[in-house]
Design an enzyme around this catalytic site. Structure first.
Site, PDB file in Angstrom:
ATOM      1  NE  ARG A  38      -4.327  -1.534   1.679  1.00 33.99           N
ATOM      2  CZ  ARG A  38      -5.357  -1.721   2.467  1.00 33.99           C
ATOM      3  NH1 ARG A  38      -5.293  -1.360   3.724  1.00 33.99           N
ATOM      4  NH2 ARG A  38      -6.467  -2.256   2.007  1.00 33.99           N
ATOM      5  N   GLY A 352      -9.460  -8.345   0.398  1.00 35.58           N
ATOM      6  CA  GLY A 352      -8.267  -8.336   1.250  1.00 35.58           C
ATOM      7  C   GLY A 352      -7.518  -9.662   1.244  1.00 35.58           C
TER       8      GLY A 352
HETATM    9  P1  ADP Z   1     -11.678 -11.359   0.707  1.00 38.51           P
HETATM   10  O1  ADP Z   1     -11.027 -10.681   1.889  1.00 38.51           O
HETATM   11  O2  ADP Z   1     -10.684 -11.755  -0.327  1.00 38.51           O
HETATM   12  O3  ADP Z   1     -12.818 -10.551   0.176  1.00 38.51           O
HETATM   13  P2  ADP Z   1     -13.392 -12.869   2.419  1.00 38.51           P
HETATM   14  O4  ADP Z   1     -13.050 -11.965   3.537  1.00 38.51           O
HETATM   15  O5  ADP Z   1     -14.779 -12.819   1.895  1.00 38.51           O
HETATM   16  O6  ADP Z   1     -12.334 -12.711   1.230  1.00 38.51           O
HETATM   17  O7  ADP Z   1     -13.161 -14.368   2.847  1.00 38.51           O
HETATM   18  C1  ADP Z   1     -11.912 -14.862   3.195  1.00 38.51           C
HETATM   19  C2  ADP Z   1     -12.057 -15.903   4.246  1.00 38.51           C
HETATM   20  O8  ADP Z   1     -12.912 -16.949   3.813  1.00 38.51           O
HETATM   21  C3  ADP Z   1     -10.749 -16.533   4.570  1.00 38.51           C
HETATM   22  O9  ADP Z   1     -10.410 -16.218   5.892  1.00 38.51           O
HETATM   23  C4  ADP Z   1     -11.024 -18.024   4.402  1.00 38.51           C
HETATM   24  O10 ADP Z   1     -10.461 -18.764   5.445  1.00 38.51           O
HETATM   25  C5  ADP Z   1     -12.519 -18.123   4.446  1.00 38.51           C
HETATM   26  N1  ADP Z   1     -12.987 -19.321   3.736  1.00 38.51           N
HETATM   27  C6  ADP Z   1     -12.755 -19.651   2.463  1.00 38.51           C
HETATM   28  N2  ADP Z   1     -13.284 -20.845   2.162  1.00 38.51           N
HETATM   29  C7  ADP Z   1     -13.866 -21.314   3.291  1.00 38.51           C
HETATM   30  C8  ADP Z   1     -14.577 -22.513   3.637  1.00 38.51           C
HETATM   31  N3  ADP Z   1     -14.800 -23.455   2.736  1.00 38.51           N
HETATM   32  N4  ADP Z   1     -15.035 -22.621   4.897  1.00 38.51           N
HETATM   33  C9  ADP Z   1     -14.813 -21.658   5.800  1.00 38.51           C
HETATM   34  N5  ADP Z   1     -14.150 -20.502   5.552  1.00 38.51           N
HETATM   35  C10 ADP Z   1     -13.691 -20.332   4.311  1.00 38.51           C
HETATM   36 MG    MG Z   2     -11.702 -10.378   3.899  1.00 39.82          MG
END
Ligand code: ADP
Ligand code: MG
Length: 395
Positions: A38, A352
């Site tokens: 960043r 994120g």
């Molecule tokens: P981003 O920050 O990229 O937008 P999110 O915050 O929506 O993504 O989600 C990320 C989280 O989702 C991670 O901490 C991951 O561990 C969790 N996650 C991904 N797949 C699963 C799953 N099958 N079961 C539980 N948690 C999950």
């Molecule tokens: Mg997230």
């Protein structure tokens, strides 16, 4: 972009207050910066302003100090890292609008860069208090917002301040809005979206908005289990949002009506508990055992998703396809990340956790755009106007 940028306004020799997003991850013990992406992302704007001999005052938040001084959230380590990257000193005030800030700003010579203290030490910041906005505005003749990651929050240093100063976008803000804007309004077809992450509830608005824009929609992550349940498939003890099953069903129906090809896992990696060292099995989607939970997509699903992505020209990806922070459940996300890095398409990555993952894989530079904004990129893709952008001067 329909907003003015630093290139559209005279900044030569003037005092310019730049809202940056230096909310970097810090090691809690050593205060070492774990990822300076960043800070680097703001360098084009800072360098341009230095070339123009502007007097540059940087404002950022770090963490969530909630309106009070929190020693571990001071910006001095960030200023030190910026100074290293720029090769010039970057003095950092020990307050936001007090005596130290005044002194630091008053000492600026043309081309100099200084930082104010963590703006969220001030209770007025998150309240968008006009008094704080005015105090910040008094430090400058021009306001530049380069903090895309915070643009979805109407705070004093992102929105309120624009009432008192000519306000324009920085180069990072411009780049983010250009890339994400093209995805929303004018993408090269065919367009695919890959949506994963923990929950449907946090991504339902973007799912619904994207349905009218994409021809391929691939689902992974925790939310996939709720989709599978909506399809009547047994998902054992997987993370389910019971109140979102109907929503998932509606997305499935709407996708069918809109002619969107919807991809759901056909095989998965299951675990006997939610832990990095759980016992695991890779199985067909119809064989999830009672008591086991889906924590990643399986290799057949990866192959299926890859075949659906071949030939698309634009891809937006938000949300890991499994619990990618634990190696046994990172294979699906990593495989898709590597595939997209080679795909002949405009690939835009947001979120994120998703961005942290591709950065850790060393792949960030292989995509057209990796967004510095998690929540902001999501809200932008939902079609919402971001308050920090709305406040800028129209072109
Ligand atoms: P981003 O920050 O990229 O937008 P999110 O915050 O929506 O993504 O989600 C990320 C989280 O989702 C991670 O901490 C991951 O561990 C969790 N996650 C991904 N797949 C699963 C799953 N099958 N079961 C539980 N948690 C999950
Ligand atoms: Mg997230």
């Amino acid at each position: 972009m329909n907003k003015k940028t630093i290139c559209d306004i005279d900044v030569a020799g003037r005092r310019v207050l730049v809202r940056v997003d230096f909310n970097v991850p810090l090691d809690k013990e050593t205060m070492r910066i774990l990822d300076d992406t960043r800070i680097r992302a703001a360098l084009p704007t800072i360098s341009y302003l230095r070339e123009q001999n502007a007097k540059i005052v940087l404002v950022s938040h770090l963490g969530r100090p909630d309106g009070k001084v929190v020693e571990s959230a001071r910006l001095a380590p960030v200023a030190a890292r910026l100074a290293e990257l720029l090769g010039v000193p970057v003095p950092c005030a020990t307050d936001v609008v007090g005596a130290s800030a005044n002194a630091v700003v008053a000492a600026l010579q043309p081309g100099d860069v200084a930082m104010l203290e963590n703006v969220r030490f001030e209770p007025g910041e998150e309240l968008n208090d006009p008094a704080l906005a005015k105090q910040l505005a008094a430090f400058a003749d021009v306001f530049v917002n380069d903090a895309f990651g915070t643009a979805h929050r109407p705070h004093a240093s992102t929105a309120g301040i624009a009432a008192s100063l000519p306000a324009v976008a920085g180069l990072l803000m411009e780049k983010e809005i250009d890339y994400l804007g093209r995805i929303v309004s004018n993408p090269q077809p065919p367009v695919a979206a890959i949506i994963g992450g923990a929950k449907i509830s946090s991504k339902i608005a973007v799912l619904q908005h994207l349905l009218s824009k994409v021809s391929v929609l691939l689902i992974g992550g925790g939310m996939a289990s709720t989709f599978l349940k909506a399809r009547g498939i047994g998902v054992g003890s997987s993370l389910i949002e019971a109140d979102q099953v109907a929503t998932a069903q509606k997305v499935i129906t709407d996708a069918g009506r809109a002619g969107v090809k919807l991809g759901l896992p056909i095989d998965v990696v299951v675990a006997d508990r939610f832990a990095a060292d759980a016992a695991t099995r890779t199985i067909d989607i119809h064989n999830v055992p009672e008591g086991w939970m889906i924590l990643d997509i399986g290799p057949k699903t990866v192959a299926d998703y890859e075949s659906r992505l071949r030939g698309v020209k634009t891809v937006v990806w938000n949300g890991p396809l499994g619990v990618a922070e634990w190696p046994p459940f990172a294979h699906g996300s990593h495989a898709v990340a590597r595939f997209l890095a080679k795909l002949d398409a405009t690939v835009v990555i947001g979120g994120g956790e998703t961005v942290a993952m591709v950065t850790e894989l060393g792949l960030a530079s292989e995509y057209a755009h990796v967004s510095t904004g998690g929540g902001a990129s999501l809200e932008f893709l939902e079609g919402k106007e971001l308050p920090g952008v709305a406040a800028l001067l129209d072109r």
